[in-house]
Every structure is written in C-alpha cells, then in structure tokens.
Design a protein around this motif. Structure first.
Motif, PDB file in Angstrom:
ATOM      1  N   PRO A  47      -7.293  64.143 -15.117  1.00  0.00           N
ATOM      2  CA  PRO A  47      -6.922  65.380 -14.421  1.00  0.00           C
ATOM      3  C   PRO A  47      -7.722  65.578 -13.130  1.00  0.00           C
ATOM      4  N   VAL A  48      -7.117  66.281 -12.205  1.00  0.00           N
ATOM      5  CA  VAL A  48      -7.798  66.638 -10.959  1.00  0.00           C
ATOM      6  C   VAL A  48      -8.917  67.608 -11.314  1.00  0.00           C
ATOM      7  N   SER A  49     -10.075  67.402 -10.708  1.00  0.00           N
ATOM      8  CA  SER A  49     -11.244  68.241 -10.995  1.00  0.00           C
ATOM      9  C   SER A  49     -11.098  69.621 -10.369  1.00  0.00           C
ATOM     10  N   VAL A 119     -17.235  65.355 -17.986  1.00  0.00           N
ATOM     11  CA  VAL A 119     -17.131  66.808 -18.070  1.00  0.00           C
ATOM     12  C   VAL A 119     -15.705  67.102 -18.487  1.00  0.00           C
ATOM     13  N   THR A 120     -15.523  67.839 -19.578  1.00  0.00           N
ATOM     14  CA  THR A 120     -14.164  68.069 -20.050  1.00  0.00           C
ATOM     15  C   THR A 120     -13.365  68.888 -19.045  1.00  0.00           C
ATOM     16  N   SER A 121     -12.080  68.573 -19.008  1.00  0.00           N
ATOM     17  CA  SER A 121     -11.136  69.366 -18.227  1.00  0.00           C
ATOM     18  C   SER A 121     -10.324  70.184 -19.216  1.00  0.00           C
ATOM     19  N   TYR A 122      -9.515  71.059 -18.705  1.00  0.00           N
ATOM     20  CA  TYR A 122      -8.702  71.885 -19.589  1.00  0.00           C
ATOM     21  C   TYR A 122      -7.314  71.256 -19.712  1.00  0.00           C
ATOM     22  N   ASP A 130     -11.717  62.492 -24.329  1.00  0.00           N
ATOM     23  CA  ASP A 130     -13.157  62.646 -24.089  1.00  0.00           C
ATOM     24  C   ASP A 130     -13.998  62.655 -25.351  1.00  0.00           C
ATOM     25  N   ARG A 131     -13.420  63.120 -26.465  1.00  0.00           N
ATOM     26  CA  ARG A 131     -14.212  63.267 -27.685  1.00  0.00           C
ATOM     27  C   ARG A 131     -14.013  62.135 -28.687  1.00  0.00           C
ATOM     28  N   ASP A 150     -19.072  69.579 -22.600  1.00  0.00           N
ATOM     29  CA  ASP A 150     -17.846  70.083 -23.195  1.00  0.00           C
ATOM     30  C   ASP A 150     -17.681  71.556 -22.850  1.00  0.00           C
ATOM     31  N   ARG A 151     -16.816  71.821 -21.882  1.00  0.00           N
ATOM     32  CA  ARG A 151     -16.643  73.204 -21.421  1.00  0.00           C
ATOM     33  C   ARG A 151     -15.816  74.035 -22.388  1.00  0.00           C
ATOM     34  N   ASP A 152     -15.065  73.404 -23.270  1.00  0.00           N
ATOM     35  CA  ASP A 152     -14.292  74.158 -24.270  1.00  0.00           C
ATOM     36  C   ASP A 152     -15.208  74.786 -25.309  1.00  0.00           C
TER      37      ASP A 152
END
Length: 199
Positions: A47-49, A119-122, A130-131, A150-152
């Motif tokens: 994904p785009v950052s 860095v996780t994306s949404y 990622d996980r 993990d931003r979630d």
C-alpha cells in the motif's frame, strides 16, 4: 497438523519468479505504479504510505543515525527472501552497514541486513502479510531481527533468533513502553512517540 497446514506458502505459486520480476519491472517504470512483492508464492501490492507511516520511518532513521552511526536504515530496498531466496519483498526499512547495497541489482541479497522494519498499513491483507507471511520469509532469509510497528494494535513487536523457518523469540510491548532491540542491533527504543502517529 500436516506439513501443508503448517506451510501454506509451499502450495503452487501464483506465478513464476521470472514472471513476477518482469511484472515488477513494468510497474516500477511508472512513478505512480504499484510496489509489488512476491512472498510465499503470492503476489502482493504494497500500500501507498500515509503521512504518519512516513513520520514513523523518519523517526527510526533519526534514532539509528544518532545511536548507530555506522549503520543506515534503507527504505523500500528490494530484497530476496523466503526459502532459497525465491521471494521478493520491499520492507519499509532495512538496517545494514553503510554501502551494503552497492553493486547489487533491484533485488538484493539480505545477507548483510541486521534488522527489517515494517509499519502496518490499514489494508485488508495486513494480518496475513505483515504478521504471518513476512515474519516467516524474513526468518527463512536469516535476517536477525524483524521489527513490526503495528498501528492497529498500538504495539511494537520484535522478532529475533531466526531458526531457518521462524523466529524463536517474540516480544510485544504497547506504544509508550521501552523495548530492547537485541543483538546485533543492541538499541533500546522509547516507543512513546509512536502514540502521535496512530489514527
């Protein structure tokens, strides 16, 4: 549990490695083209950052420059991962000695990398990519440390001690708690600033 259940990535790949690399070359010719990855025989689109994602990477780069002056955190470097280097990943950061990638092509050998950062994306496939897929691929490539921000879950996850198929050591801390990045990185992160970059 059967071997197939344990290692779903060994099922038939979606395409050959050569087909993936040609597709990735075509995509890279366009500034706004997708950044492609090929992990576990599956095609993935990175994904785009967003702005917060970029701030996290910049924060880590600054910390590395300050505390690990002989090392650099290279962003979006194409790497050969998975068993027998049959996968291709573009991690958010790859910590290595300066000039580690000189003379290497688009997909570098990960031998000199000390740590990978994601860095996780949404995105809908973050859980798998990622996980699950990336920790396995990076462990198979022998990369000593995998740092997942993990931003979630608002956690920092540190994977270390790869055994050739997985990481034996896993530590998770909430944003705001210090976490030690083990040898060969040997850096303690104060993760408090990460609270500023979650939605």
């Amino acid at each position: 549990m059967t071997a197939l259940a344990e290692r779903p990535h060994t099922l038939r790949p979606e395409m050959s490695l050569e087909q993936f690399e040609e597709l990735a070359r075509v995509a890279m010719r366009h500034d706004d083209g997708p950044r492609l990855e090929f992990i576990g025989g599956r095609l993935g689109v990175k994904p785009v950052s967003d702005g917060d994602h970029g701030e996290i990477i910049m924060w880590l780069q600054e910390l590395c420059m300050q505390h690990l002056p002989d090392l650099r955190l290279y962003g979006e470097r194409g790497l050969q991962v998975d068993e027998y280097r049959k996968g291709r990943a573009r991690p958010d950061g790859a910590l290595a000695r300066r000039r580690s990638f000189g003379g290497q092509g688009e997909w570098a050998d990960p031998a000199g990398i000390l740590m990978i950062v994601e860095v996780t994306s949404y995105a809908s496939d973050t859980e798998r990519r990622d996980r699950a897929d990336k920790p396995r691929a990076y462990a198979e490539a022998g990369i000593p440390v995998y740092l997942l921000i993990d931003r979630d879950s608002c956690e920092v996850k540190v994977f270390s001690r790869p055994d050739g198929s997985r990481y034996d050591q896993r530590v998770s801390v909430a944003f705001g708690v210090e976490v030690a990045l083990p040898d060969p990185v040997n850096l303690t992160l104060d993760t408090e600033p990460l609270k500023n970059w979650v939605s």
